[in-house]
Design a protein around this motif. Structure first.
Motif, short mmCIF file in Angstrom:
data_model
loop_
_atom_site.label_atom_id
_atom_site.label_comp_id
_atom_site.label_asym_id
_atom_site.label_seq_id
_atom_site.Cartn_x
_atom_site.Cartn_y
_atom_site.Cartn_z
N GLN A 34 -4.90 6.82 -1.08
CA GLN A 34 -4.17 5.58 -1.33
C GLN A 34 -3.92 5.43 -2.82
N GLU A 87 3.58 0.79 2.89
CA GLU A 87 3.32 -0.28 3.86
C GLU A 87 3.15 -1.56 3.06
N GLY A 121 -5.25 1.73 -8.20
CA GLY A 121 -4.41 1.22 -7.13
C GLY A 121 -4.57 -0.25 -6.80
N ARG A 152 0.85 -1.20 0.00
CA ARG A 152 0.00 0.00 0.00
C ARG A 152 0.89 1.24 0.00
N ARG A 171 -3.35 0.19 -3.46
CA ARG A 171 -4.22 -0.33 -2.40
C ARG A 171 -4.18 -1.85 -2.36
N THR A 224 0.47 5.35 0.51
CA THR A 224 -0.50 6.35 0.95
C THR A 224 0.14 7.72 0.96
N PRO A 264 -5.97 11.18 3.74
CA PRO A 264 -5.04 10.29 3.06
C PRO A 264 -5.59 9.79 1.72
#
Lengths: 276, 253
Positions: A21, A63, A229, A10, A24, A12, A19
């Protein structure tokens, strides 16, 4: 074992309105093969490529449940370890040679910089290696190109210089972000065959990011189709015609065809469930 | 009589004291209401022909006639009301600090046309943009929306001729389809004449009745749309360009 494995990636960005993304939850693994990532602008394909190299600047955040390259945990690696990987083992060819080459250094200086600094080669040896790299990407007059500044090169030449630069350290994984979008069909074919030979001869892994579905289908082994995403479909390139997802089908259908009907081209329906 | 006649056109730039012959003795003619394509690799001179017609490139020989009249130099207002151009890069061709409203009303002001309020609103709806885009800036628009603005601007003076320089090559495939559909609809509604440059044979085939293949500044071969679809080209270069586009054929992927 796979060269690169990414699980639930992810990316962001914090913005004034909360936020956003850009990526995703993308998961894929890559062996020594050609993996295509296709999608429209804003689908997160470039961000996916950059995230693998941890090239996303704050306030952007990366992440992932797992991101491993050849046994190295990329999420846990220190900035120093990442620097050792970038270029050396994972290289990235950026989209636009106009903006990605240094405009005030000659091609020769840029090509030999890494060899002199990193590999501690002498000047003559570095020049020799750089010339060989330019020849490897089919630049006919490498001596002249070495002394030229980026603005003196055409788009196709610039792109090939970038590829040559990335290939000098012989990386295990090359991430090519739209390496041929700025090129003519004829030059495009040349650049692709260079990349192809590298995957075949050196056993390099290749992530090929493009918006051109037809090109990816012809060139890659496997294709990830991204939208907003997410990976909406993953398939073998040869099966692209049999794609099931309405987004992939929509992208295929909206292309004009030689000899096709001249009626309005079908647009892409973004109202279905998958589009939200 | 042809609407656009280009006769033995040559364009020569001088770079570092060296003459660069970008276009060499190219002739073409486009009939009223026709859509004519130019294809070739970069540097083949196809965009330069459009720029020469608009007076943006140094013509070193030959003649350009619109509706039978030699074009004046400088081109002037009358030319602008007959010929307009849409450029390739929608990010570079709109003034970043002008609102859409001022971009679209500028040609009206220059030509002293009244009622710009209604004309701008109509222009936006004609290209399929919502009326509330009027007071936005280009950076608040996507690439496809910007290209729609560029097309709207070109049509503000209701010219019969549009010169299109790779109008969709900077756009995504789905957005390209929308813009091509828009251009075809406008052409049918207003009986426009197109002279269009593209490096994509499939786009040219979709949009144009005839196509001129160019290489190194010279015309190589002219083909009708049917001849293109049946692959009836006679020169090796046109053939190689066609072969490189094999994946764009009907039935192929």
């Amino acid at each position: 074992m796979s060269l690169l494995s990414v699980k639930n990636l992810r990316v962001t960005f914090e913005t004034e309105t909360g936020p956003v993304q850009a990526v995703r939850g993308v998961s894929f693994s890559l062996g020594r093969e050609r993996l295509g990532i296709v999608g429209e602008s804003g689908s997160g394909k470039t961000m996916t490529g950059r995230a693998v190299l941890r090239l996303i600047r704050p306030p952007g955040r990366i992440e992932a449940d797992e991101m491993r390259f050849d046994g190295i945990d990329l999420m846990a690696a220190s900035e120093g370890q990442m620097r050792a990987l970038r270029g050396q083992r994972i290289a990235m060819v950026m989209q636009d040679p106009k903006y990605s080459l240094n405009p005030v250094m000659t091609v020769g200086q840029q090509l030999t910089e890494g060899l002199r600094q990193r590999d501690r080669l002498g000047k003559a040896d570095a020049v020799k290696r750089a010339l060989a790299a330019l020849e490897a990407v089919q630049i006919r007059d490498p001596e002249r190109v070495m002394t030229a500044y980026p603005h003196e090169l055409s788009g196709g030449m610039g792109q090939r210089v970038m590829i040559a630069m990335m290939l000098i350290p012989e990386p295990d994984l090359l991430i090519a972000d739209e390496p041929t979008s700025a090129l003519d069909v004829t030059v495009q074919a040349e650049v692709l065959s260079i990349l192809d030979a590298l995957v075949r001869d050196r056993g390099m892994g290749l992530i090929f990011i493009s918006h051109d579905l037809r090109l990816v289908a012809r060139f890659c082994d496997r294709v990830l189709v991204m939208y907003k995403g997410r990976v909406v479909e993953e398939l073998a390139a040869s099966d692209l015609m049999a794609a099931q997802h309405p987004y992939t089908r929509g992208l295929l259908n909206c292309l004009p065809r030689i000899g096709g009907s001249r009626g309005p081209l079908p647009g892409l329906d973004r109202s279905a469930d998958w589009a939200v | 009589m042809s609407l656009i006649e280009v006769d033995n056109l040559s364009v020569t730039y001088s770079a570092k004291g060296r003459a660069v012959r970008a276009v060499q003795e190219v002739s073409l003619s486009v009939a009223h209401g026709e859509s004519y394509g130019l294809v070739g690799e970069s540097g083949s001179g196809k965009s330069t022909i459009l720029r020469a017609i608009c007076g943006l490139a140094p013509v070193s020989g030959g003649s350009i006639r619109i509706g039978g009249e030699e074009v004046p130099t400088p081109r002037g207002k009358r030319f602008a009301s007959r010929v307009q151009m849409v450029f390739q890069d929608p990010y570079a061709s709109l003034h970043p600090r002008h609102t859409i409203d001022s971009i679209l009303s500028e040609p009206l002001a220059i030509h002293g046309m009244g009622d710009s309020d209604a004309l701008v609103r109509r222009a936006l709806s004609d290209v399929g943009l919502p009326a509330n885009f009027r007071f936005r800036y280009p950076h608040q628009l996507s690439g496809g929306q910007r290209q729609r603005v560029a097309i709207a601007r070109a049509l503000m003076l209701a010219p019969p001729i549009l010169l299109l320089d790779e109008p969709t090559s900077a756009l995504d495939a789905s957005v390209q389809a929308e813009v091509l559909n828009l251009l075809n609809r406008l052409r049918a509604e207003r009986n426009l004449t197109f002279l269009m440059v593209s490096h994509d044979l499939a786009v040219i085939d979709h949009m144009c009745d005839r196509v001129l293949v160019m290489q190194h500044g010279r015309a190589v071969e002219e083909l009708t749309r049917d001849a293109l679809a049946r692959a009836e080209m006679t020169t090796a270069y046109a053939r190689s360009l066609f072969d490189a586009s094999a994946d764009r054929m009907l039935g192929a992927l």
